[in-house]
Design a protein around this motif. Sequence first.
Motif, PDB file in Angstrom:
ATOM      1  N   ARG A 123       0.819  -1.219   0.000  1.00  0.00           N
ATOM      2  CA  ARG A 123       0.000   0.000   0.000  1.00  0.00           C
ATOM      3  C   ARG A 123       0.853   1.270   0.000  1.00  0.00           C
ATOM      4  O   ARG A 123       0.318   2.378  -0.078  1.00  0.00           O
ATOM      5  CB  ARG A 123      -0.929   0.013   1.221  1.00  0.00           C
ATOM      6  N   ALA A 182      -2.711   9.201   1.081  1.00  0.00           N
ATOM      7  CA  ALA A 182      -3.643   9.073   2.203  1.00  0.00           C
ATOM      8  C   ALA A 182      -3.302  10.075   3.290  1.00  0.00           C
ATOM      9  O   ALA A 182      -2.161  10.545   3.399  1.00  0.00           O
ATOM     10  CB  ALA A 182      -3.595   7.655   2.755  1.00  0.00           C
ATOM     11  N   LYS A 183      -4.283  10.401   4.119  1.00  0.00           N
ATOM     12  CA  LYS A 183      -4.095  11.361   5.208  1.00  0.00           C
ATOM     13  C   LYS A 183      -4.480  10.715   6.530  1.00  0.00           C
ATOM     14  O   LYS A 183      -5.303   9.789   6.587  1.00  0.00           O
ATOM     15  CB  LYS A 183      -4.927  12.625   4.951  1.00  0.00           C
ATOM     16  N   GLU A 213      -3.965   6.261  -0.941  1.00  0.00           N
ATOM     17  CA  GLU A 213      -5.376   6.161  -0.601  1.00  0.00           C
ATOM     18  C   GLU A 213      -5.908   4.803  -1.062  1.00  0.00           C
ATOM     19  O   GLU A 213      -5.400   4.217  -2.017  1.00  0.00           O
ATOM     20  CB  GLU A 213      -6.168   7.289  -1.270  1.00  0.00           C
ATOM     21  N   LYS A 214      -6.912   4.294  -0.394  1.00  0.00           N
ATOM     22  CA  LYS A 214      -7.427   2.956  -0.689  1.00  0.00           C
ATOM     23  C   LYS A 214      -7.861   2.790  -2.141  1.00  0.00           C
ATOM     24  O   LYS A 214      -7.639   1.752  -2.753  1.00  0.00           O
ATOM     25  CB  LYS A 214      -8.587   2.625   0.256  1.00  0.00           C
ATOM     26  N   ASN A 215      -8.484   3.807  -2.694  1.00  0.00           N
ATOM     27  CA  ASN A 215      -8.998   3.701  -4.059  1.00  0.00           C
ATOM     28  C   ASN A 215      -8.071   4.332  -5.091  1.00  0.00           C
ATOM     29  O   ASN A 215      -8.435   4.452  -6.257  1.00  0.00           O
ATOM     30  CB  ASN A 215     -10.383   4.359  -4.148  1.00  0.00           C
ATOM     31  N   ALA A 216      -6.887   4.719  -4.666  1.00  0.00           N
ATOM     32  CA  ALA A 216      -5.945   5.362  -5.595  1.00  0.00           C
ATOM     33  C   ALA A 216      -5.336   4.336  -6.532  1.00  0.00           C
ATOM     34  O   ALA A 216      -5.143   3.169  -6.179  1.00  0.00           O
ATOM     35  CB  ALA A 216      -4.852   6.081  -4.822  1.00  0.00           C
TER      36      ALA A 216
END
Length: 388
Positions: free
Chosen positions: A54, A86-87, A213-216
């Motif tokens: 990830r 991601a943040k 990010e998860k959907n990146a």
Amino acid sequence: MKIPFSYIVRNFLKRRQTSIITVLGIGMVVFVFVAVLMMANGITQTLVATGSDRNILISRKSSQGEITSSIDREAASVISTMPGIAKNAEGKPLLTAEPVVVINLDKKDGGISNVTVRGVAPEAFGVREQVKIRDGRMFNFGTRELVAGSSINKNFAGTKIGDKIKFAGDMWTIVGISDAGGSGFDSEVWGDASQLMNAFNRTAFSTLTFRMEKNASLDNFKTQFAREPRLQYFEPKIEQKYYEEQSELMSTFIKVLGIFITVIFSAGATIGAMITMYTAVANRTVEIGTLRALGFQRRSILTAFLVEALLLAFIGGVVGIFLASFLQFLKISTMNFASFSEIEFSFALSPSIIITSLIFALAMGFLGGFLPSFRASRLKIVTALRSA
């Protein structure tokens, strides 16, 4: 007619002493062969576990490792504003720009070895969730405090909580011990990136790592990355893939050196198997003649003796693999060719290693047993019976 397998097994058991010697000879060669493959596999697994699928790691193109990579502050600033990062709960990017250096420390068992010191940002533990503080506390940013990996704490002197180590002209205090679950981070010391850069008068980071990010999409990120002219000298990779590539040089070197040594040893084991089978043929000449007189064909004789040789080799292979399997409980350290620092790893056995090793053992049995088996199959019935 085919010779029953029970006949082959009875002859194998009848010659216990020579059979055991041959089995042990092949077993020792297979043990060395398996140990080499387990070592290479252990290094690969340790470095692969260091990265996450990830995370994206940015390094300079053509750099051979983090030590030789360099990312200037401007490029790091540009990367930190790109979409797809991601943040955390505070809305800050899960990104850590890291200087990586190598220092010398005294080992507990004597001698000096290189140790990797990594400067990290406060978000580093969010990017690398497998790293936890096992003992003590996290270092305070803005101070010259350090957290030592569990392997460093175990193998190096002066790395207990409260100890001070000297490098870059200053004293740094160990305030915690981290546990990274057996990954390469266990063999590192972590501190504040800014303090480390100031201490070594560095103006550039070594690498930059962030959580996607998860959907990146990695492909979309790479496309945007390539469009930015200020990033033309840098390359993004999945962190896990990056560390896997770092392990290839080490694992290949170990495999080549180990297999070269194993091949030399295997020549002796093959000759031993050949001598055992030639002895079996010599002692059973009348028996072979009788089998031929009863109607058994030459290929049946050849097959019977060849299967006997393969049975010896198979048992030897199983013995070698069984003995080597205990190496999984050991941890050893070696030089990481990518960082020129010490890394601790465990021997790792896998199904592919077991299958490869058994094939290797059977190959020794085939080479050692074919000529004696061929000789047995070519014995003339009358000549064989007259030798009684």
